[in-house]
Design an enzyme around this catalytic site. Sequence first.
Site, PDB file in Angstrom:
ATOM      1  CE1 TYR A 120      -4.143  -1.885   1.325  1.00  0.00           C
ATOM      2  CE2 TYR A 120      -2.379  -3.321   2.099  1.00  0.00           C
ATOM      3  CZ  TYR A 120      -3.717  -3.112   1.802  1.00  0.00           C
ATOM      4  OH  TYR A 120      -4.624  -4.118   1.991  1.00  0.00           O
ATOM      5  CG  HIS A 144      -8.594   0.368  -2.831  1.00  0.00           C
ATOM      6  ND1 HIS A 144      -9.421  -0.536  -2.204  1.00  0.00           N
ATOM      7  CD2 HIS A 144      -9.373   1.430  -3.163  1.00  0.00           C
ATOM      8  CE1 HIS A 144     -10.651  -0.058  -2.159  1.00  0.00           C
ATOM      9  NE2 HIS A 144     -10.655   1.131  -2.731  1.00  0.00           N
ATOM     10  CE  LYS A 162      -5.153  -6.120  -4.227  1.00  0.00           C
ATOM     11  NZ  LYS A 162      -5.786  -4.823  -3.996  1.00  0.00           N
TER      12      LYS A 162
END
Length: 245
Positions: free
Chosen positions: A148, A156, A193
């Site tokens: 993070y 997020h 991600k």
Amino acid sequence: MGPRWKDNGSKATALADPMSNIVARLQSSLIQSGTCGFLSGCGVLLEISHDQVGLLNHACFGRPVTTADTDTNWFRLSLEEAFYMHHCLKCVEIIGEDKSPKRDDELWECMKLKKRTFLEFYKAYSHLRGKNWVVRSGSQYGVDFVAYRHHPALVHSEYAVIVSSEAEGHENCRLKLWSDFECTVRLSGSVAKTLLVLHIKSNENCTFSPSCLEGYTVEERTITRWSPEQRREDQPIVKAESSKG
């Protein structure tokens, strides 16, 4: 992909109080109180004051442990978190299962016995933490860590991290098969991600003390799924009119 802040004020909040400052406040508090951690299974239990609960939560180290005794506050640290706080931040003393304080080299050997891949995982963890990333377990996403930009309440996680190594006896079999590679990339993309592979390389064979970490390097590789649309021409194809004779 870039950071995905959770609301309009999250970025400003993070910039006003960088993670490095939060960790420094935690470090100072733990040093002043002479905090000790206790080896317990594959983790370390940390007994802390009520004020330090907020600091640990803000710095994103460990997880709170619920007990019947409401007057005592316990946090459970992973092996990587505990060794980072002990060896790098030098703010926590670790008590072994034999009830005696552990020196750096003793604790190092103990944690390597508890986790076969501890050296490589710790190198990866400390590499990211040293760059002020918040590092958490990535087991829920099928990876080793998630990273993070700041506190998870504000943003997020940005990277899904896999630790790779070719050290003898520690070879990580992840991403060796194309099917596993494709699944991991797709899963990372589906939860927004970027897949980050940290390849740990060693220039020496000695691993008997934490000083060996200086002989290890971290090679960073981000992997994204290629989309054919990204290579197509933006202009539509215009069919040439047939000439009339």
